[in-house]
Design a protein around this motif. Structure first.
Motif, PDB file in Angstrom:
ATOM      1  N   VAL A  64       0.813  -1.206   0.000  1.00  0.00           N
ATOM      2  CA  VAL A  64       0.000   0.000   0.000  1.00  0.00           C
ATOM      3  C   VAL A  64       0.846   1.254   0.000  1.00  0.00           C
ATOM      4  CG1 VAL A  64      -1.754   1.259   1.299  1.00  0.00           C
ATOM      5  CG2 VAL A  64      -1.836  -1.212   1.192  1.00  0.00           C
ATOM      6  N   SER A  65       1.982   1.224   0.680  1.00  0.00           N
ATOM      7  CA  SER A  65       2.745   2.445   0.886  1.00  0.00           C
ATOM      8  C   SER A  65       3.442   2.938  -0.365  1.00  0.00           C
ATOM      9  CB  SER A  65       3.805   2.224   1.972  1.00  0.00           C
ATOM     10  OG  SER A  65       4.680   1.190   1.586  1.00  0.00           O
ATOM     11  N   GLY A  66       3.565   2.099  -1.378  1.00  0.00           N
ATOM     12  CA  GLY A  66       4.283   2.519  -2.565  1.00  0.00           C
ATOM     13  C   GLY A  66       3.397   2.600  -3.780  1.00  0.00           C
ATOM     14  N   GLY A  67       4.031   2.515  -4.968  1.00  0.00           N
ATOM     15  CA  GLY A  67       3.275   2.544  -6.210  1.00  0.00           C
ATOM     16  C   GLY A  67       2.712   1.170  -6.469  1.00  0.00           C
ATOM     17  N   ASP A  68       1.471   0.974  -6.133  1.00  0.00           N
ATOM     18  CA  ASP A  68       0.873  -0.349  -6.218  1.00  0.00           C
ATOM     19  C   ASP A  68       0.775  -0.821  -7.654  1.00  0.00           C
ATOM     20  OD1 ASP A  68      -0.659  -0.768  -3.308  1.00  0.00           O
ATOM     21  OD2 ASP A  68      -0.227   1.284  -3.894  1.00  0.00           O
ATOM     22  N   SER A  69       1.216  -2.045  -7.859  1.00  0.00           N
ATOM     23  CA  SER A  69       1.126  -2.638  -9.184  1.00  0.00           C
ATOM     24  C   SER A  69      -0.048  -3.589  -9.197  1.00  0.00           C
ATOM     25  CB  SER A  69       2.430  -3.394  -9.484  1.00  0.00           C
ATOM     26  OG  SER A  69       2.335  -4.083 -10.695  1.00  0.00           O
ATOM     27  N   VAL A  70      -1.127  -3.172  -9.827  1.00  0.00           N
ATOM     28  CA  VAL A  70      -2.358  -3.954  -9.793  1.00  0.00           C
ATOM     29  C   VAL A  70      -2.566  -4.627 -11.132  1.00  0.00           C
ATOM     30  CG1 VAL A  70      -4.833  -3.872  -9.381  1.00  0.00           C
ATOM     31  CG2 VAL A  70      -3.334  -2.293  -8.196  1.00  0.00           C
ATOM     32  N   SER A  71      -2.753  -5.912 -11.100  1.00  0.00           N
ATOM     33  CA  SER A  71      -3.001  -6.644 -12.319  1.00  0.00           C
ATOM     34  C   SER A  71      -4.326  -6.236 -12.935  1.00  0.00           C
ATOM     35  CB  SER A  71      -3.022  -8.157 -12.030  1.00  0.00           C
ATOM     36  OG  SER A  71      -3.496  -8.863 -13.144  1.00  0.00           O
ATOM     37  N   GLU A 228      -0.392   7.393  -3.953  1.00  0.00           N
ATOM     38  CA  GLU A 228      -0.259   6.328  -4.945  1.00  0.00           C
ATOM     39  C   GLU A 228      -1.145   5.140  -4.579  1.00  0.00           C
ATOM     40  OE1 GLU A 228       3.254   8.925  -5.080  1.00  0.00           O
ATOM     41  OE2 GLU A 228       2.248   7.845  -3.459  1.00  0.00           O
ATOM     42  N   GLY A 229      -1.146   4.787  -3.301  1.00  0.00           N
ATOM     43  CA  GLY A 229      -1.996   3.689  -2.856  1.00  0.00           C
ATOM     44  C   GLY A 229      -3.474   4.025  -2.972  1.00  0.00           C
ATOM     45  N   ILE A 230      -3.825   5.279  -2.672  1.00  0.00           N
ATOM     46  CA  ILE A 230      -5.218   5.715  -2.797  1.00  0.00           C
ATOM     47  C   ILE A 230      -5.661   5.646  -4.256  1.00  0.00           C
ATOM     48  CG2 ILE A 230      -6.751   7.717  -2.621  1.00  0.00           C
ATOM     49  CD1 ILE A 230      -5.217   8.514  -0.079  1.00  0.00           C
ATOM     50  N   ASP A 231      -4.815   6.133  -5.169  1.00  0.00           N
ATOM     51  CA  ASP A 231      -5.160   6.124  -6.587  1.00  0.00           C
ATOM     52  C   ASP A 231      -5.337   4.700  -7.110  1.00  0.00           C
ATOM     53  OD1 ASP A 231      -5.112   8.866  -6.656  1.00  0.00           O
ATOM     54  OD2 ASP A 231      -3.097   9.019  -7.535  1.00  0.00           O
ATOM     55  N   ALA A 232      -4.490   3.788  -6.638  1.00  0.00           N
ATOM     56  CA  ALA A 232      -4.603   2.395  -7.079  1.00  0.00           C
ATOM     57  C   ALA A 232      -5.940   1.802  -6.657  1.00  0.00           C
ATOM     58  CB  ALA A 232      -3.453   1.567  -6.505  1.00  0.00           C
ATOM     59  N   ARG A 233      -6.380   2.104  -5.463  1.00  0.00           N
ATOM     60  CA  ARG A 233      -7.674   1.609  -4.988  1.00  0.00           C
ATOM     61  C   ARG A 233      -8.825   2.281  -5.716  1.00  0.00           C
ATOM     62  NH1 ARG A 233      -3.860   0.636  -1.742  1.00  0.00           N
ATOM     63  NH2 ARG A 233      -3.934  -0.999  -0.157  1.00  0.00           N
ATOM     64  N   GLU A 236      -9.633   0.794  -9.060  1.00  0.00           N
ATOM     65  CA  GLU A 236     -10.380  -0.463  -8.998  1.00  0.00           C
ATOM     66  C   GLU A 236     -11.824  -0.236  -8.550  1.00  0.00           C
ATOM     67  OE1 GLU A 236      -9.025  -3.235 -10.223  1.00  0.00           O
ATOM     68  OE2 GLU A 236      -7.373  -1.860 -10.679  1.00  0.00           O
ATOM     69  N   ILE A 237     -12.030   0.709  -7.638  1.00  0.00           N
ATOM     70  CA  ILE A 237     -13.394   1.033  -7.209  1.00  0.00           C
ATOM     71  C   ILE A 237     -14.212   1.532  -8.391  1.00  0.00           C
ATOM     72  CG2 ILE A 237     -14.779   2.589  -5.779  1.00  0.00           C
ATOM     73  CD1 ILE A 237     -12.524   2.496  -3.693  1.00  0.00           C
ATOM     74  N   GLU A 238     -13.596   2.335  -9.239  1.00  0.00           N
ATOM     75  CA  GLU A 238     -14.297   2.879 -10.403  1.00  0.00           C
ATOM     76  C   GLU A 238     -14.820   1.772 -11.309  1.00  0.00           C
ATOM     77  OE1 GLU A 238     -13.644   6.221 -13.945  1.00  0.00           O
ATOM     78  OE2 GLU A 238     -11.916   5.481 -12.789  1.00  0.00           O
ATOM     79  N   LYS A 239     -14.096   0.670 -11.387  1.00  0.00           N
ATOM     80  CA  LYS A 239     -14.508  -0.435 -12.251  1.00  0.00           C
ATOM     81  C   LYS A 239     -15.782  -1.121 -11.775  1.00  0.00           C
ATOM     82  CE  LYS A 239      -9.781  -1.518 -13.738  1.00  0.00           C
ATOM     83  NZ  LYS A 239      -8.722  -2.547 -13.741  1.00  0.00           N
ATOM     84  N   LEU A 240     -16.167  -0.874 -10.529  1.00  0.00           N
ATOM     85  CA  LEU A 240     -17.379  -1.505 -10.003  1.00  0.00           C
ATOM     86  C   LEU A 240     -18.649  -0.845 -10.531  1.00  0.00           C
ATOM     87  CD1 LEU A 240     -16.382  -1.999  -6.242  1.00  0.00           C
ATOM     88  CD2 LEU A 240     -16.050  -3.561  -8.169  1.00  0.00           C
ATOM     89  N   ALA A 241     -18.527   0.348 -11.068  1.00  0.00           N
ATOM     90  CA  ALA A 241     -19.708   1.078 -11.526  1.00  0.00           C
ATOM     91  C   ALA A 241     -20.236   0.487 -12.821  1.00  0.00           C
ATOM     92  CB  ALA A 241     -19.365   2.551 -11.715  1.00  0.00           C
ATOM     93  N   ASP A 242     -21.525   0.144 -12.822  1.00  0.00           N
ATOM     94  CA  ASP A 242     -22.178  -0.312 -14.046  1.00  0.00           C
ATOM     95  C   ASP A 242     -23.057   0.782 -14.652  1.00  0.00           C
ATOM     96  OD1 ASP A 242     -24.315  -0.160 -12.326  1.00  0.00           O
ATOM     97  OD2 ASP A 242     -24.892  -2.264 -12.490  1.00  0.00           O
TER      98      ASP A 242
END
Length: 295
Positions: A64-71, A228-233, A236-242
């Motif tokens: 979380v503390s760094g630049g999260d690499s999210v698949s 950076e951790g906030i932006d990564a989350r 992904e939260i944005e993808k939940l919107a239909d």
């Protein structure tokens, strides 16, 4: 013989007295037993979850503390949206409108200390708030935070949502979870929260709100909270919107500076908005009220 006789009857009366005490106090004892059992199950489940994700949490690159690499596969677009929306696939046209305070009369806001600030300084006196400092997705339905009228007891958000139906649900949560697990484990729990909210409130529109960023100075401290951790989350939260039952709202562009951090003059601690700037958040929500076309 007399002493043995006395001891036998003394034991008899002690047992009889103890049985009587237990009988007349059976309700408090049963309540205590239930509380102890619930506490034990809660800690067992928590320990099970920690063990389940222990291997995943040790993997570097998603800290979380760094630049999260999210698949890109961690929250797959169409598949995840279909699971959460629960809709029949029929798209209903909609648009944003600017609403007044009455739009929130049948809404409930769920969140942590930031949402507490909205409840205290947003002027939404007829709106329901289920918010508490330190609330997380992991305890969202279990935390006893809602006062019971006419009682010193409190009930859980799940109990409250079972008792009353709302038309809109506003959810902002995630800052307190940044020191726990990874983006993937956070989103796994976040998705289950949205799914369960829809089960409890099937007719409600859900507004998932982006986690507010912190100031650049706060982000640079080097602990578990970082933009950076906030932006990564948030990505992904944005993808939940239909855009039918679940909508994504992001107030960050209105409260952040050119470097992407929360404007320092807007906050007293680098994390929470000052009272006089909560109105920016409220106005943003009022300008993003979803209205479906009747045609």
């Amino acid at each position: 013989m007399g002493k043995k006789f006395d001891r036998k009857y003394i034991r008899f009366f002690v047992i009889l007295a103890f049985t009587g005490i237990c009988f007349f106090n059976r309700e408090p004892l049963l309540y205590l037993a239930k509380k102890v059992f619930a506490w034990g199950m809660e800690n067992y489940e928590q320990a099970f979850r920690v063990n389940e994700h222990a291997e995943e949490d040790t993997v570097s690159g998603n800290d979380v503390s760094g630049g999260d690499s999210v698949s890109a596969n961690s929250v797959s677009g169409n598949e995840t949206v279909e699971d959460i929306s629960g809709g029949d696939g029929a798209f209903v046209p909609w648009e944003y409108m600017t609403a007044d305070d009455t739009y929130f009369d049948d809404a409930v806001f769920i969140g942590d200390s930031r949402t507490v600030g909205l409840s205290e300084y947003g002027g939404l006196d007829n709106t329901t708030f289920y918010a508490s400092t330190g609330l997380t997705v992991y305890k969202l339905f279990d935390a006893e935070i809602i006062p019971v009228e006419g009682s010193l007891q409190k009930k859980t958000i799940e109990e409250a949502l079972t008792e009353k139906q709302f038309s809109k649900i506003y959810l902002m949560i995630g800052i307190n979870e940044m020191g726990t697990g990874t983006v993937d484990t956070f989103m796994e729990k976040y998705r289950t929260v949205i799914t369960h909210l829809q089960e409890l409130q099937p007719d409600a529109i859900i507004y998932v709100q982006a986690i507010m960023r912190v100031t650049g100075e706060r982000s640079a401290q080097g602990d578990y909270i970082s933009n950076e951790g906030i932006d990564a989350r948030n990505a992904e939260i944005e993808k939940l919107a239909d855009n039918q039952k679940v909508f994504y709202l992001d107030v960050n562009p209105l409260i952040c500076d050119e470097d992407g951090g929360l404007i320092s003059s807007y906050t007293f601690d680098g994390v929470h908005l000052k009272a006089q700037y909560v109105s920016i958040w409220k106005q943003f929500l009022m300008e993003h009220a979803v209205v479906f076309s009747k045609e």
